[in-house]
Design a protein around this motif. Sequence first.
Motif, mmCIF file in Angstrom:
data_model
loop_
_atom_site.group_PDB
_atom_site.id
_atom_site.type_symbol
_atom_site.label_atom_id
_atom_site.label_comp_id
_atom_site.label_asym_id
_atom_site.label_seq_id
_atom_site.Cartn_x
_atom_site.Cartn_y
_atom_site.Cartn_z
ATOM 1 N N SER A 1 0.877 -1.177 -0.217
ATOM 2 C CA SER A 1 -0.151 0.002 0.038
ATOM 3 C C SER A 1 0.991 1.282 0.066
ATOM 4 O O SER A 1 2.084 1.247 0.499
ATOM 5 C CB SER A 1 -0.985 -0.007 1.295
ATOM 6 O OG SER A 1 -1.648 1.245 1.438
ATOM 7 N N LYS B 1 0.556 3.600 1.822
ATOM 8 C CA LYS B 1 0.719 3.689 3.470
ATOM 9 C C LYS B 1 1.916 3.054 3.932
ATOM 10 O O LYS B 1 2.053 3.393 4.949
ATOM 11 C CB LYS B 1 -0.526 3.377 4.042
ATOM 12 C CG LYS B 1 -1.729 4.193 3.485
ATOM 13 C CD LYS B 1 -2.953 3.892 4.302
ATOM 14 C CE LYS B 1 -4.227 4.059 3.722
ATOM 15 N NZ LYS B 1 -5.306 3.735 4.292
ATOM 16 N N SER B 2 2.447 2.248 3.234
ATOM 17 C CA SER B 2 3.867 1.476 3.696
ATOM 18 C C SER B 2 4.860 2.586 4.148
ATOM 19 O O SER B 2 4.886 3.597 3.410
ATOM 20 C CB SER B 2 4.401 0.444 2.897
ATOM 21 O OG SER B 2 3.471 -0.546 2.818
ATOM 22 N N ASP B 3 5.741 2.191 5.081
ATOM 23 C CA ASP B 3 6.871 3.142 5.263
ATOM 24 C C ASP B 3 8.124 2.758 5.129
ATOM 25 O O ASP B 3 8.231 1.630 5.466
ATOM 26 C CB ASP B 3 6.857 3.776 6.923
ATOM 27 C CG ASP B 3 5.505 4.506 7.084
ATOM 28 O OD1 ASP B 3 5.004 5.355 6.157
ATOM 29 O OD2 ASP B 3 4.970 4.167 8.155
#
Length: 173
Positions: free
Chosen positions: A111, A113-115
């Motif tokens: 996603s 939203k992964s870091d």
Amino acid sequence: MSYFILSQDHRFVNAVKPLGVSEVVKPELLSTDHAQELAATNLHFTVAEAGQIDYVDYIEQPAPFVSDRLKRIVEKFAPDTLFVPGAFTDLTRRHQEVYWLIVPLRIDCLSVKSDFAPDGSLQRLVVDRAHTGGKMLLQVGGVRERILLMHLALAEALLRRDYNGIRLIRADS
């Protein structure tokens, strides 16, 4: 559709440790693109000597191996997974166990939203379930690390049985 990160349970301090795997199974070979090359590889390893050896059902490092009994259930749920047979031999005890190098399909399912850390390593995995294709077992594509994800249905099937050495961590989605 929840997914879980499959990892080895390190509470088993006497887990079997195959020797020389890194020299034979290079990380770049762990994809279904190299199926023929892997199939032609001799995966026969001696194990590190220890007072006691626990033949756990999942070995994460240096390459992912599953026990013969774990393979039987995984292949029912994920028939597109590549399994390459190997043998782990304890020369001292004259004992041998069959293990399977496991190579699930690699799917880009991260996603946005992964870091990531500044060095490019994954800090926080967030799965985009719309891109998993509903696969029961997969490798996360687009990351340096080798991360295996397991669908909830397969995870529940494993938890209903007496497997050892397996740790499942819910992945964010």
